[in-house]
Motif scaffolding. Structure first.
Motif, PDB file in Angstrom:
ATOM      1  N   ILE A 156       0.838  -1.200   0.000  1.00 24.38           N
ATOM      2  CA  ILE A 156       0.000   0.000   0.000  1.00 24.38           C
ATOM      3  C   ILE A 156       0.872   1.249   0.000  1.00 24.38           C
ATOM      4  N   ARG A 157       2.026   1.191   0.681  1.00 21.65           N
ATOM      5  CA  ARG A 157       2.950   2.332   0.718  1.00 21.65           C
ATOM      6  C   ARG A 157       3.498   2.629  -0.671  1.00 21.65           C
ATOM      7  N   SER A 158       3.970   1.612  -1.372  1.00 22.76           N
ATOM      8  CA  SER A 158       4.505   1.794  -2.714  1.00 22.76           C
ATOM      9  C   SER A 158       3.434   2.332  -3.654  1.00 22.76           C
ATOM     10  N   TRP A 159       2.215   1.824  -3.508  1.00 29.51           N
ATOM     11  CA  TRP A 159       1.093   2.277  -4.337  1.00 29.51           C
ATOM     12  C   TRP A 159       0.821   3.763  -4.104  1.00 29.51           C
ATOM     13  N   LEU A 160       0.838   4.187  -2.838  1.00 24.72           N
ATOM     14  CA  LEU A 160       0.606   5.601  -2.533  1.00 24.72           C
ATOM     15  C   LEU A 160       1.732   6.478  -3.079  1.00 24.72           C
ATOM     16  N   LYS A 185       8.762   0.897 -11.457  1.00 17.80           N
ATOM     17  CA  LYS A 185       7.321   0.654 -11.449  1.00 17.80           C
ATOM     18  C   LYS A 185       6.551   1.888 -11.019  1.00 17.80           C
ATOM     19  N   ILE A 186       7.067   2.588 -10.008  1.00  9.09           N
ATOM     20  CA  ILE A 186       6.408   3.807  -9.539  1.00  9.09           C
ATOM     21  C   ILE A 186       6.326   4.846 -10.655  1.00  9.09           C
ATOM     22  N   LEU A 187       7.396   4.965 -11.426  1.00 10.69           N
ATOM     23  CA  LEU A 187       7.471   5.997 -12.471  1.00 10.69           C
ATOM     24  C   LEU A 187       7.009   5.501 -13.838  1.00 10.69           C
ATOM     25  N   GLY A 188       6.681   4.220 -13.944  1.00 17.02           N
ATOM     26  CA  GLY A 188       6.235   3.678 -15.222  1.00 17.02           C
ATOM     27  C   GLY A 188       7.324   3.693 -16.273  1.00 17.02           C
ATOM     28  N   VAL A 244      15.985   4.124 -14.824  1.00 13.30           N
ATOM     29  CA  VAL A 244      16.147   4.575 -13.439  1.00 13.30           C
ATOM     30  C   VAL A 244      17.629   4.669 -13.091  1.00 13.30           C
ATOM     31  N   LYS A 245      18.408   3.653 -13.434  1.00 14.82           N
ATOM     32  CA  LYS A 245      19.833   3.653 -13.112  1.00 14.82           C
ATOM     33  C   LYS A 245      20.551   4.796 -13.828  1.00 14.82           C
ATOM     34  N   SER A 246      20.196   5.027 -15.075  1.00 15.53           N
ATOM     35  CA  SER A 246      20.815   6.114 -15.834  1.00 15.53           C
ATOM     36  C   SER A 246      20.416   7.473 -15.251  1.00 15.53           C
TER      37      SER A 246
END
Length: 324
Positions: free
Chosen positions: A63-67, A166-169, A175-177
């Motif tokens: 639920i935290r990651s989803w928020l 996943k959060i940023l789609g 993400v690493k770059s």
């Protein structure tokens, strides 16, 4: 169970599962946009969107990651394009003359963040203090928004690269770059962090008390004992800022301190640093003036940042007028 009872049960379950994350989401949105007022609005929008889509939440992520996914995307998309919030030191070099005129209205100023809005968890509080320092928040605002989000999610909140993707789609590789570029840019922007004292440290409190007393007594000699030789002073909404103790003292003595009783301050904390709610006597009444935030070290205060905005005093939980 009737439809009304079912809806009430869903609402209660939603509140029980999500409300405990509100404070950390406030800090997250503040890191993203540099404004405590905007952070409140963005978190409110986050919870509205979360409630609308709660029925479809399948629990594949926490639920935290989803928020955080909702909050981050609210910050990236709401009111786009969002102006970069800055401090005077981010606009030009130091000044050695009288205070400048108020900056044009198109400048969006960074705001302080009340420590009372951070989580009660001691371990999380220590992380929050470090990641909410004014110098860091000011530097973060100059990163491209998605790089800023990646750095905050990875470095501050400790989400993994796949979780951040996943959060940023986006992809893990992206993400690493993005994190690599954000780190490099931040090293260029952020001043070398000094060893700031925690606001609970007796030495930090003594420096804050000294600063408050100097203003309330309009005594530049007391102020001289508080500031470091390399101290800097800046105040919104003014363009100019000052470097060096003597320049700071000259400006304050000539243009700000006034006479004893003109100023009243109440100690508080902001951005993991000692701070004060500031009142100025106008027409015989002590009226809210703004918030001042200090950067204390073992050898004195290295930076004073004043936010001349009465609304911030109320935001920090203080009255707009002082009596008695």
């Amino acid at each position: 169970m009737t439809g009304r009872q079912s809806a009430a049960a869903d609402r209660n379950r939603f509140t029980a599962e999500t409300e405990r994350f509100r404070r950390e989401l406030l800090a997250h949105c503040y890191r993203m946009v540099g404004s405590a007022h905007d952070a409140e609005d963005l978190v409110q929008e986050t919870y509205l969107r979360a409630w609308r889509s709660y029925e479809g939440f399948e629990g594949r992520a926490s639920i935290r990651s989803w928020l955080y996914r909702i909050a981050t995307n609210v910050c990236l998309t709401a009111g786009r394009p969002r102006p970069i919030r800055v401090l005077p030191s981010g606009l030009a070099g130091p000044h050695d003359g009288p205070p400048s005129q108020v900056a044009p209205g198109e400048v969006a100023w960074l705001e302080p963040f009340p420590n009372t809005w951070t989580t009660d968890d001691p371990a999380a509080t220590a992380v929050a203090r470090e990641s909410l320092r004014l110098a860091l928040i000011a530097s973060l605002q100059h990163l491209p928004p998605r790089q800023r989000a990646i750095l905050i999610l990875r470095e501050v909140l400790a989400f993994s690269a796949p979780e951040t993707a996943k959060i940023l789609g986006t992809t893990t590789a992206a993400v690493k770059s993005g994190l690599q570029r954000a780190r490099a840019r931040l090293e260029e922007l952020e001043p070398q962090p000094g060893e700031l004292l925690e606001p609970t440290d007796e030495r930090a409190r003594a420096l804050l008390d000294g600063y408050i007393t100097a203003f309330e007594r309009s005594d530049p000699n007391l102020l001289e004992k508080v500031l470091r030789t390399d101290a800097t002073l800046e105040a919104t909404p003014f363009h100019s800022w000052y470097a060096g103790k003597q320049n700071c003292l000259d400006m304050l003595a000539d243009h700000v301190l006034g006479t004893p009783g003109d100023w009243r301050m109440i100690a508080t904390e902001a951005n993991g640093q000692p701070a004060a709610a500031v009142y100025h006597r106008t027409d015989g009444t002590l009226q809210a003036h703004g918030i001042v935030v200090l950067a204390p070290t073992t050898t004195g205060v290295t930076r004073v940042t004043e936010f001349h905005d009465p609304a911030l005093v109320v935001l920090f939980g203080f009255p707009d007028l002082l009596t008695g």
